[in-house]
Design an enzyme around this catalytic site. Structure first.
Site, PDB file in Angstrom:
ATOM      1  N   HIS A  93      19.022  25.330 -60.930  1.00 49.47           N
ATOM      2  CA  HIS A  93      19.066  23.914 -60.393  1.00 49.47           C
ATOM      3  C   HIS A  93      20.295  23.964 -59.219  1.00 49.47           C
ATOM      4  O   HIS A  93      21.419  24.589 -59.433  1.00 49.47           O
ATOM      5  CB  HIS A  93      19.514  22.960 -61.467  1.00 49.47           C
ATOM      6  CG  HIS A  93      19.370  21.429 -61.282  1.00 49.47           C
ATOM      7  ND1 HIS A  93      20.457  20.897 -60.374  1.00 49.47           N
ATOM      8  CD2 HIS A  93      18.295  20.609 -61.239  1.00 49.47           C
ATOM      9  CE1 HIS A  93      19.918  19.719 -60.350  1.00 49.47           C
ATOM     10  NE2 HIS A  93      18.727  19.524 -60.811  1.00 49.47           N
ATOM     11  N   GLU A 163      13.017  20.818 -55.179  1.00 54.87           N
ATOM     12  CA  GLU A 163      13.954  19.735 -55.270  1.00 54.87           C
ATOM     13  C   GLU A 163      15.147  19.767 -54.145  1.00 54.87           C
ATOM     14  O   GLU A 163      16.038  20.583 -54.162  1.00 54.87           O
ATOM     15  CB  GLU A 163      14.608  20.085 -56.548  1.00 54.87           C
ATOM     16  CG  GLU A 163      15.310  18.671 -57.113  1.00 54.87           C
ATOM     17  CD  GLU A 163      15.761  19.056 -58.596  1.00 54.87           C
ATOM     18  OE1 GLU A 163      14.861  18.148 -59.378  1.00 54.87           O
ATOM     19  OE2 GLU A 163      16.679  19.591 -58.860  1.00 54.87           O
TER      20      GLU A 163
HETATM   21  P1  13P Z   1      17.146  12.279 -59.775  1.00 54.22           P
HETATM   22  O1  13P Z   1      15.930  12.195 -60.329  1.00 54.22           O
HETATM   23  O2  13P Z   1      18.140  11.553 -60.253  1.00 54.22           O
HETATM   24  O3  13P Z   1      16.980  12.390 -58.358  1.00 54.22           O
HETATM   25  O4  13P Z   1      17.412  13.876 -60.139  1.00 54.22           O
HETATM   26  C1  13P Z   1      16.650  15.047 -59.773  1.00 54.22           C
HETATM   27  C2  13P Z   1      16.915  16.014 -60.536  1.00 54.22           C
HETATM   28  O5  13P Z   1      18.150  16.629 -60.075  1.00 54.22           O
HETATM   29  C3  13P Z   1      16.185  16.845 -61.566  1.00 54.22           C
HETATM   30  O6  13P Z   1      16.559  17.923 -61.961  1.00 54.22           O
END
Ligand code: 13P
Length: 253
Positions: A93, A163
């Site tokens: 992450h 992401e």
């Molecule tokens: P948000 O949905 O708060 O933008 O976070 C995304 C995230 O980092 C999920 O791993």
């Protein structure tokens, strides 16, 4: 391909009683959702207790260490997670890469340990700055590095989460949201890298999901126009009602 919605609770909530209550509420909210996988990923100390109240969803962890056992203070192994009931592990992450200095090489070792341990790995990739043209190259390089040396037969348990760091709700500020077109381009770039390393058929079996300000309002578009196979949800996953709406809206797509 079965869609998947994963709630990454990050370092929330603050007590195990609250974690169990949130898990129970989420379970109630998603009870009627059909045809998709749902995963809740609480902090380590709450894993076992959250596991004990899950019936619809599966348990996820937010990290892991690649060694099996030994003198690694503070680390947690694949077997220890399995023993706590974990089936899915989030790896790489951006918050771990940035805050804890996790490198591409560490991410690769973790992916390998999780896949060899027959658990599902959720590999997170994504660029830090919003700059449209750079997405495919950067994300492609992250995927290539994370999959170095991983056997083709292990890929059936791999999920890749695109992401973009700038689109995460807690860091996005004025950067705005990721457009479905950007998601789709990232998806194609990821598929291409997986096809280059392995083959086209394998590339089609890896679920590619999106994370970054996912909400009940945008989940349908993420699937339809963004061509994503699921979502990694942060903030909205801490609100059972919102999370339930996301899952229900997702199961209707
Ligand atoms: P948000 O949905 O708060 O933008 O976070 C995304 C995230 O980092 C999920 O791993």
């Amino acid at each position: 391909m079965k869609k998947i919605i994963i709630a990454n609770w990050k370092m929330n909530p603050d007590t195990s009683a609250r974690a169990v209550a949130l898990a129970r509420e989420c379970e109630q909210e998603i009870a009627s959702a059909k045809g998709l996988d749902v995963v809740l990923a609480p902090p380590y100390p709450f894993l076992r207790e959250v596991a004990s109240v899950l019936t619809v969803s599966s348990l996820g962890a937010q990290d892991v260490f690649w060694e099996e056992s030994g003198a690694y203070t503070g680390e947690v192994s694949v077997r220890q997670l399995k023993d706590a009931g974990v089936e899915y592990v989030i790896i790489g992450h951006s918050e771990r890469r940035i805050v804890s200095g996790e490198t591409d090489d560490m991410v690769r070792k973790k992916i390998q340990a999780v896949l060899e341990g027959s658990m599902t790995a959720i590999l997170c990739v994504g660029e830090r700055e919003r700059s449209g043209g750079e997405i495919p190259a950067f994300v492609g390089a992250q995927v290539r590095s994370a999959l170095g040396g991983i056997k083709k037969t292990l890929l059936k348990n791999l999920i890749i989460a695109y992401e973009p760091v700038w689109a995460i709700s807690t860091t996005s500020g004025a950067n705005g949201s990721c457009t479905p077109d950007m998601m789709f381009r990232a998806r194609l770039a990821i598929e291409k890298v997986v096809a280059d390393i392995y083959d086209q058929q394998i590339a089609k079996t890896v679920r590619i999901i999106y994370g970054g300000s996912v909400s009940p309002e945008n989940i349908a578009t993420i699937f339809s126009a963004g061509h994503m196979d699921g979502a990694l949800v942060g903030s909205a996953g801490l609100n059972a009602e919102k999370f339930g709406m996301i899952v229900r809206n997702a199961s209707g797509v």
